[in-house]
Design an enzyme around this catalytic site. Sequence first.
Site, mmCIF file in Angstrom:
data_model
loop_
_atom_site.group_PDB
_atom_site.id
_atom_site.type_symbol
_atom_site.label_atom_id
_atom_site.label_comp_id
_atom_site.label_asym_id
_atom_site.label_seq_id
_atom_site.Cartn_x
_atom_site.Cartn_y
_atom_site.Cartn_z
ATOM 1 N N TYR A 1 3.340 9.861 -0.721
ATOM 2 C CA TYR A 1 4.432 9.286 0.078
ATOM 3 C C TYR A 1 5.793 9.494 -0.600
ATOM 4 C CZ TYR A 1 0.595 6.649 2.363
ATOM 5 O OH TYR A 1 -0.559 6.271 3.005
ATOM 6 N N ASP B 1 0.845 -1.194 0.000
ATOM 7 C CA ASP B 1 0.000 0.000 0.000
ATOM 8 C C ASP B 1 0.882 1.246 0.000
ATOM 9 O OD1 ASP B 1 -2.997 1.014 0.769
ATOM 10 O OD2 ASP B 1 -1.482 2.260 1.748
HETATM 11 P P1 NAD Z 1 0.843 1.519 11.892
HETATM 12 O O1 NAD Z 1 -0.307 1.482 12.813
HETATM 13 O O2 NAD Z 1 1.064 0.393 10.923
HETATM 14 O O3 NAD Z 1 2.105 1.743 12.814
HETATM 15 C C1 NAD Z 1 3.412 1.668 12.356
HETATM 16 C C2 NAD Z 1 4.335 1.814 13.546
HETATM 17 O O4 NAD Z 1 4.041 0.801 14.508
HETATM 18 C C3 NAD Z 1 5.786 1.580 13.164
HETATM 19 O O5 NAD Z 1 6.376 2.760 12.690
HETATM 20 C C4 NAD Z 1 6.367 1.098 14.472
HETATM 21 O O6 NAD Z 1 6.673 2.208 15.263
HETATM 22 C C5 NAD Z 1 5.226 0.335 15.088
HETATM 23 N N1 NAD Z 1 5.331 -1.134 14.888
HETATM 24 C C6 NAD Z 1 5.156 -1.847 13.736
HETATM 25 N N2 NAD Z 1 5.288 -3.153 13.958
HETATM 26 C C7 NAD Z 1 5.578 -3.289 15.275
HETATM 27 C C8 NAD Z 1 5.837 -4.421 16.101
HETATM 28 N N3 NAD Z 1 5.803 -5.655 15.625
HETATM 29 N N4 NAD Z 1 6.102 -4.176 17.417
HETATM 30 C C9 NAD Z 1 6.125 -2.934 17.898
HETATM 31 N N5 NAD Z 1 5.887 -1.836 17.176
HETATM 32 C C10 NAD Z 1 5.608 -2.014 15.861
HETATM 33 O O7 NAD Z 1 0.771 2.919 11.112
HETATM 34 P P2 NAD Z 1 0.818 3.423 9.629
HETATM 35 O O8 NAD Z 1 2.105 3.104 8.965
HETATM 36 O O9 NAD Z 1 0.426 4.837 9.661
HETATM 37 O O10 NAD Z 1 -0.364 2.605 8.910
HETATM 38 C C11 NAD Z 1 -0.143 1.499 8.066
HETATM 39 C C12 NAD Z 1 -0.306 1.884 6.621
HETATM 40 O O11 NAD Z 1 -1.585 2.481 6.392
HETATM 41 C C13 NAD Z 1 0.666 2.989 6.138
HETATM 42 O O12 NAD Z 1 1.985 2.535 5.996
HETATM 43 C C14 NAD Z 1 -0.020 3.410 4.864
HETATM 44 O O13 NAD Z 1 0.195 2.456 3.837
HETATM 45 C C15 NAD Z 1 -1.484 3.404 5.304
HETATM 46 N N6 NAD Z 1 -1.940 4.738 5.755
HETATM 47 C C16 NAD Z 1 -2.921 5.349 5.033
HETATM 48 C C17 NAD Z 1 -3.407 6.592 5.396
HETATM 49 C C18 NAD Z 1 -4.488 7.214 4.595
HETATM 50 O O14 NAD Z 1 -4.785 8.410 4.803
HETATM 51 N N7 NAD Z 1 -5.119 6.501 3.694
HETATM 52 C C19 NAD Z 1 -2.877 7.253 6.524
HETATM 53 C C20 NAD Z 1 -1.874 6.613 7.244
HETATM 54 C C21 NAD Z 1 -1.438 5.362 6.868
#
Ligand code: NAD
Length: 275
Positions: A50, A45
């Site tokens: 980005y 995704d």
């Molecule tokens: P997320 O909830 O996936 O959190 C990511 C964070 O969680 C990492 O940076 C790390 O700090 C922590 N993490 C990940 N795995 C872990 C583990 N096993 N143990 C401990 N900590 C851990 O947040 P995100 O990246 O914002 O959301 C996922 C995806 O959603 C994004 O990468 C993107 O593709 C999408 N997204 C879309 C929008 C939108 O407006 N459509 C907005 C934000 C994100």
Amino acid sequence: MSVPTVTLNDGHTIPQLGFGVFKVDPAETTRIVTDALEVGYRHIDTAAIYGNEEGVGRAIASSGIGRDDLFVTTKLWNDKHSTADAFDAFDESLEKLGLDFVDLYLIHWPSAANDRYVEAWKALEKIRESGRARSIGVSNFLVPHLTRLLAETDIVPVVDQIELHPALQQPETTAFARERGIQIEAWGPLGQGKYPLFEEEAVTAAAQAHGKSPAQTVIRWHLQMGNILFPKSNNRTRMAENFDVFDFALTTEEVDAISALERDGRVGTHPDEVN
Ligand code: NAD
């Protein structure tokens, strides 16, 4: 164990668990997505905003994985909602990704103050007709935006990608969408690491009971709630941890206890504030 797929309202299927690349440094994206593909992820995704579509494309090209074995999503940014801009932005995304088609193209935010998301959606309908996006959907659409889109356009979005985690489950939007055949994609599924989700008793107790980590437990909760998700990590060990969630299941009581963590706890921006 293989990743389950979800069938979309247009008949295409999407792996329920993928890998997201929000805030993945463009310079590091190829390495990070290569790691994710090696771990086993087949659903990526990304988004034009980005700035890392090229890195995603390079990782895909060098992976040797067949195109039909991958599911790639990208998104149209808010200042590109006019018909002409949407077509151009889509061409640019495809070129950066180095692909002939994407599996899913989304309107990133309704950007309601600009009042052009209906126009943008009509452009996405044409892009889908051309076959260069197999499916089209929306992101950050709330009930009023979905209502208007359904009233004024022809194709029902296949997904609505919204902020969703145990502290913010958006019951009104998810129920409205699901009743209309729109699948829910959960962004920020781990709360973006911004609140102490992994210390909640409901999460730690279930994690301990199954010999899994809190992150795996929350991912499992999403899967059992029927959400599509793509947690992000730059760290290969965590990528593998987040993918290793198909050898256990939470009990109904454990799922309910995690669902009880709802507290309207938004960690990202409200859709009305993004234009
Ligand atoms: P997320 O909830 O996936 O959190 C990511 C964070 O969680 C990492 O940076 C790390 O700090 C922590 N993490 C990940 N795995 C872990 C583990 N096993 N143990 C401990 N900590 C851990 O947040 P995100 O990246 O914002 O959301 C996922 C995806 O959603 C994004 O990468 C993107 O593709 C999408 N997204 C879309 C929008 C939108 O407006 N459509 C907005 C934000 C994100």
